[in-house]
Design a protein around this motif. Sequence first.
Motif, PDB file in Angstrom:
ATOM      1  N   ALA A  58       1.351  -1.328  -0.376  1.00 24.87           N
ATOM      2  CA  ALA A  58      -0.283  -0.282  -0.368  1.00 24.87           C
ATOM      3  C   ALA A  58       1.364   0.829  -0.125  1.00 24.87           C
ATOM      4  CB  ALA A  58      -0.838  -0.050   1.279  1.00 24.87           C
ATOM      5  N   ASP A  59       2.101   0.941   0.844  1.00 27.28           N
ATOM      6  CA  ASP A  59       2.626   2.667   0.905  1.00 27.28           C
ATOM      7  C   ASP A  59       3.744   2.509  -0.742  1.00 27.28           C
ATOM      8  OD1 ASP A  59       2.286   3.920   3.422  1.00 27.28           O
ATOM      9  OD2 ASP A  59       3.063   2.147   4.406  1.00 27.28           O
ATOM     10  N   GLY A  60       4.297   1.645  -1.048  1.00 23.87           N
ATOM     11  CA  GLY A  60       5.027   2.085  -2.192  1.00 23.87           C
ATOM     12  C   GLY A  60       4.099   2.056  -3.722  1.00 23.87           C
ATOM     13  N   TYR A  61       2.907   1.481  -3.720  1.00 17.71           N
ATOM     14  CA  TYR A  61       2.261   2.026  -4.935  1.00 17.71           C
ATOM     15  C   TYR A  61       1.626   3.391  -4.066  1.00 17.71           C
ATOM     16  CZ  TYR A  61      -1.320   1.030  -7.942  1.00 17.71           C
ATOM     17  OH  TYR A  61      -1.771   1.188  -9.693  1.00 17.71           O
ATOM     18  N   GLY A  62       1.530   3.258  -3.517  1.00 17.40           N
ATOM     19  CA  GLY A  62       0.462   4.929  -2.820  1.00 17.40           C
ATOM     20  C   GLY A  62       1.756   5.576  -3.434  1.00 17.40           C
ATOM     21  N   ALA A  63       3.135   5.641  -3.303  1.00 16.00           N
ATOM     22  CA  ALA A  63       4.184   6.523  -3.819  1.00 16.00           C
ATOM     23  C   ALA A  63       4.498   6.993  -5.649  1.00 16.00           C
ATOM     24  CB  ALA A  63       5.393   6.185  -2.890  1.00 16.00           C
ATOM     25  N   LEU A  64       4.530   5.514  -5.380  1.00 17.39           N
ATOM     26  CA  LEU A  64       4.438   5.196  -7.026  1.00 17.39           C
ATOM     27  C   LEU A  64       3.272   5.923  -7.784  1.00 17.39           C
ATOM     28  CD1 LEU A  64       5.351   3.451  -9.654  1.00 17.39           C
ATOM     29  CD2 LEU A  64       4.421   1.823  -9.226  1.00 17.39           C
ATOM     30  N   THR A  65       1.897   6.323  -7.009  1.00  9.42           N
ATOM     31  CA  THR A  65       0.987   6.983  -7.653  1.00  9.42           C
ATOM     32  C   THR A  65       1.025   8.450  -8.170  1.00  9.42           C
ATOM     33  OG1 THR A  65      -0.104   4.240  -7.415  1.00  9.42           O
ATOM     34  CG2 THR A  65      -1.916   6.653  -8.179  1.00  9.42           C
ATOM     35  N   VAL A 263      -1.608   5.638   1.344  1.00  3.86           N
ATOM     36  CA  VAL A 263      -2.489   4.589   1.297  1.00  3.86           C
ATOM     37  C   VAL A 263      -3.665   4.715   0.940  1.00  3.86           C
ATOM     38  CG1 VAL A 263      -3.757   2.797   2.975  1.00  3.86           C
ATOM     39  CG2 VAL A 263      -1.607   3.181   3.138  1.00  3.86           C
ATOM     40  N   ALA A 264      -4.106   6.058   1.107  1.00  6.82           N
ATOM     41  CA  ALA A 264      -6.054   6.897   0.402  1.00  6.82           C
ATOM     42  C   ALA A 264      -5.066   7.345  -0.909  1.00  6.82           C
ATOM     43  CB  ALA A 264      -6.279   8.268   1.286  1.00  6.82           C
ATOM     44  N   ALA A 265      -4.896   7.982  -1.000  1.00 12.18           N
ATOM     45  CA  ALA A 265      -4.364   8.250  -2.526  1.00 12.18           C
ATOM     46  C   ALA A 265      -3.906   6.698  -3.143  1.00 12.18           C
ATOM     47  CB  ALA A 265      -2.709   8.395  -2.714  1.00 12.18           C
ATOM     48  N   THR A 266      -3.408   5.786  -3.075  1.00 13.15           N
ATOM     49  CA  THR A 266      -3.674   4.749  -3.338  1.00 13.15           C
ATOM     50  C   THR A 266      -4.608   3.675  -3.430  1.00 13.15           C
ATOM     51  OG1 THR A 266      -1.366   3.940  -2.291  1.00 13.15           O
ATOM     52  CG2 THR A 266      -2.501   2.340  -3.139  1.00 13.15           C
ATOM     53  N   GLN A 267      -5.947   4.173  -2.629  1.00  8.10           N
ATOM     54  CA  GLN A 267      -7.115   3.229  -2.501  1.00  8.10           C
ATOM     55  C   GLN A 267      -8.159   4.554  -3.529  1.00  8.10           C
ATOM     56  OE1 GLN A 267      -8.312   4.038   1.928  1.00  8.10           O
ATOM     57  NE2 GLN A 267      -8.355   2.209   2.334  1.00  8.10           N
ATOM     58  N   PRO A 334     -15.303  -8.316  -6.935  1.00  6.87           N
ATOM     59  CA  PRO A 334     -14.418  -9.338  -7.322  1.00  6.87           C
ATOM     60  C   PRO A 334     -13.028  -9.524  -8.158  1.00  6.87           C
ATOM     61  CG  PRO A 334     -16.202  -9.855  -8.633  1.00  6.87           C
ATOM     62  CD  PRO A 334     -16.415  -8.505  -7.606  1.00  6.87           C
ATOM     63  N   LEU A 335     -13.567  -8.263  -9.068  1.00  6.78           N
ATOM     64  CA  LEU A 335     -12.197  -7.416  -9.332  1.00  6.78           C
ATOM     65  C   LEU A 335     -10.993  -7.382  -8.676  1.00  6.78           C
ATOM     66  CD1 LEU A 335     -11.125  -6.884 -11.986  1.00  6.78           C
ATOM     67  CD2 LEU A 335     -12.181  -4.566 -12.380  1.00  6.78           C
ATOM     68  N   MET A 336     -11.446  -6.356  -8.170  1.00 11.55           N
ATOM     69  CA  MET A 336     -10.692  -5.932  -6.122  1.00 11.55           C
ATOM     70  C   MET A 336      -9.651  -7.246  -5.760  1.00 11.55           C
ATOM     71  SD  MET A 336      -9.454  -2.988  -7.375  1.00 11.55           S
ATOM     72  CE  MET A 336     -10.399  -1.441  -7.954  1.00 11.55           C
ATOM     73  N   THR A 337     -10.579  -8.276  -5.831  1.00  7.86           N
ATOM     74  CA  THR A 337      -9.698  -9.479  -4.710  1.00  7.86           C
ATOM     75  C   THR A 337      -8.712  -9.929  -5.578  1.00  7.86           C
ATOM     76  OG1 THR A 337     -12.243  -9.672  -3.654  1.00  7.86           O
ATOM     77  CG2 THR A 337     -10.721 -11.574  -3.551  1.00  7.86           C
ATOM     78  N   TRP A 338      -9.102 -10.043  -6.590  1.00 11.94           N
ATOM     79  CA  TRP A 338      -7.930 -10.727  -7.969  1.00 11.94           C
ATOM     80  C   TRP A 338      -6.598 -10.073  -8.162  1.00 11.94           C
ATOM     81  CZ3 TRP A 338      -6.556  -8.811 -12.804  1.00 11.94           C
ATOM     82  CH2 TRP A 338      -5.797  -9.501 -13.412  1.00 11.94           C
ATOM     83  N   VAL A 339      -7.211  -8.399  -8.263  1.00 12.58           N
ATOM     84  CA  VAL A 339      -5.913  -7.601  -8.151  1.00 12.58           C
ATOM     85  C   VAL A 339      -4.439  -6.981  -6.864  1.00 12.58           C
ATOM     86  CG1 VAL A 339      -5.570  -5.627  -8.417  1.00 12.58           C
ATOM     87  CG2 VAL A 339      -6.878  -6.152  -9.322  1.00 12.58           C
ATOM     88  N   THR A 340      -5.775  -7.898  -6.276  1.00 18.01           N
ATOM     89  CA  THR A 340      -4.217  -7.304  -4.667  1.00 18.01           C
ATOM     90  C   THR A 340      -5.327  -8.539  -3.652  1.00 18.01           C
ATOM     91  OG1 THR A 340      -3.964  -6.074  -3.285  1.00 18.01           O
ATOM     92  CG2 THR A 340      -6.139  -5.118  -4.214  1.00 18.01           C
ATOM     93  N   ASP A 341      -4.611  -8.984  -2.607  1.00 19.90           N
ATOM     94  CA  ASP A 341      -4.737  -9.814  -1.241  1.00 19.90           C
ATOM     95  C   ASP A 341      -4.832  -8.372   0.047  1.00 19.90           C
ATOM     96  OD1 ASP A 341      -1.976  -9.665  -1.606  1.00 19.90           O
ATOM     97  OD2 ASP A 341      -1.492 -11.531  -0.773  1.00 19.90           O
ATOM     98  N   ASP A 342      -4.275  -7.990  -0.583  1.00 15.23           N
ATOM     99  CA  ASP A 342      -4.383  -6.082   0.518  1.00 15.23           C
ATOM    100  C   ASP A 342      -5.543  -5.767   1.065  1.00 15.23           C
ATOM    101  OD1 ASP A 342      -4.282  -4.033   2.526  1.00 15.23           O
ATOM    102  OD2 ASP A 342      -1.715  -3.516   1.580  1.00 15.23           O
ATOM    103  N   PRO A 343      -6.258  -6.138   2.544  1.00 17.78           N
ATOM    104  CA  PRO A 343      -7.816  -5.463   2.734  1.00 17.78           C
ATOM    105  C   PRO A 343      -7.731  -4.044   2.658  1.00 17.78           C
ATOM    106  CG  PRO A 343      -6.872  -7.203   4.388  1.00 17.78           C
ATOM    107  CD  PRO A 343      -5.497  -6.459   3.159  1.00 17.78           C
ATOM    108  N   GLU A 344      -7.093  -3.536   2.273  1.00 19.64           N
ATOM    109  CA  GLU A 344      -6.955  -2.106   2.128  1.00 19.64           C
ATOM    110  C   GLU A 344      -6.852  -1.245   1.012  1.00 19.64           C
ATOM    111  OE1 GLU A 344      -4.306   0.204   5.687  1.00 19.64           O
ATOM    112  OE2 GLU A 344      -2.988  -0.544   4.482  1.00 19.64           O
ATOM    113  N   LEU A 345      -6.786  -2.797   0.044  1.00 18.86           N
ATOM    114  CA  LEU A 345      -6.518  -1.754  -0.872  1.00 18.86           C
ATOM    115  C   LEU A 345      -7.874  -2.429  -1.580  1.00 18.86           C
ATOM    116  CD1 LEU A 345      -2.831  -2.118  -3.088  1.00 18.86           C
ATOM    117  CD2 LEU A 345      -3.738  -0.610  -1.639  1.00 18.86           C
ATOM    118  N   GLN A 346      -8.284  -3.448  -1.206  1.00 20.96           N
ATOM    119  CA  GLN A 346      -9.769  -4.304  -1.349  1.00 20.96           C
ATOM    120  C   GLN A 346     -11.019  -3.690  -1.704  1.00 20.96           C
ATOM    121  OE1 GLN A 346     -10.037  -8.159  -0.233  1.00 20.96           O
ATOM    122  NE2 GLN A 346      -8.763  -8.485  -1.366  1.00 20.96           N
TER     123      GLN A 346
END
Length: 434
Positions: A58-65, A263-267, A334-346
Amino acid sequence: MLGDDDMEVGQPKQGQASDVAGGRRLLVNASWLGAANIAVKPLWFVFITVACARVLGADGYGALTTALSLGAVAFALTNFGAAQYIVREVARDSAQAPRLFTHFLSLRLLLIAMAAAGVGVAAWALDYERPLVLTTGAVCVYHAGLTLTEYARAYFQAFEVLQYEAISVLVEKLLVIAGGASMLVAVATPAMTVAGMAIGTVFTATGVLLFVARKLVPERNGLDWPYAKSVLPALVPYGLVSLLGMMFFRIDTVMVEALLSTVAATQYGLPFRFVEALNMIPAVVVTAAGYPRLAKLCSEERFGAATRLLWRIAAGLLVVGVIGAGVLSVISDPLMTWVTDDPELQASAPVLRVLCWAFPLTSLRTLLAAVLLSLDMPRAVAGGLFGGVVLNVGLNLWLIPQLGVTGAALTTLACELLLLAAYAFLCHLRLRHR
């Protein structure tokens, strides 16, 4: 809304034949570019959305985004409307291409340096931590290569030879994915992932610029400062369209990170990637294939043919847009469940259910903006975008603290709808008197 091609004696048959030939070329060009995007965009989407989200967290992908969004906003300045201006002018008179190539390439290199400096100032002002600062630095190199590649593609569009642009899309995305994925696996940091992606855009930019210089504009002119000064005033409205358009499209993610958290930026950024992937359709059909044809028809004052083409493209975009948004809305969980197993991102599935409905609105808004540019109304497009950006920022400041990332999604939807209505009104006013 009849043009000269609809009224003059003996002209309809010739005009109709020209319409058929133009429509056929548009279809062929859209097919070339569509096939290239279909071939590589799913790979790109899996890499930038699924692989990066899973590996970086979540943190790393938020920084990337966040870094990519900030870079996209800053580097929108580097286009400064040159692509739209080049396509329109070369579609009218191909003999202008050599002079335009030299002058606008020089301008773009200068603006790249200014954009990179702007990213650095923004990172300092927003008090980014070291990992995010390093990521924004890599993003500058990535966007420098990308903006030079897009500059070369403007000539493919202007000469309506999109098979070359299709090849460049394939090469660029494969190199970017290969470089980014290698660094993602080896180092697993957002900064090094973007650095790997940057290698791909730099190689592609070098190749396509050399190709355009040798094949499409082999007889280039030197710098002519009086000519450059005469062109700049006409270019300013196009520059504002590019800058404000990117701000309108990207500023939400930056504001979510600033007002809430990484994390919110990732969401918000993760579901936004799905909508961004779907926007490949108006980019191919309207920006690359439709706009050169619309510009040519309007320059020839064949407004009846331009109107017919507008309605045909709009009908297709509306059908595809509603179907695409409906499917995403239904399968969001189901799409978000497939993309990531992180509950914060789902937890971003509800955001996708709202945000996906911006897709049909964006598609139609892009088409109407292309019509207004073809009618030589860049100030109207820029004015609409300025109002959209102001409204976007204001609604985000109000709704994000109250509704979180869902507030940002609702803001996007409201702004797209209002801007679409404004452009439709302007097109109606202009075309009904033709």
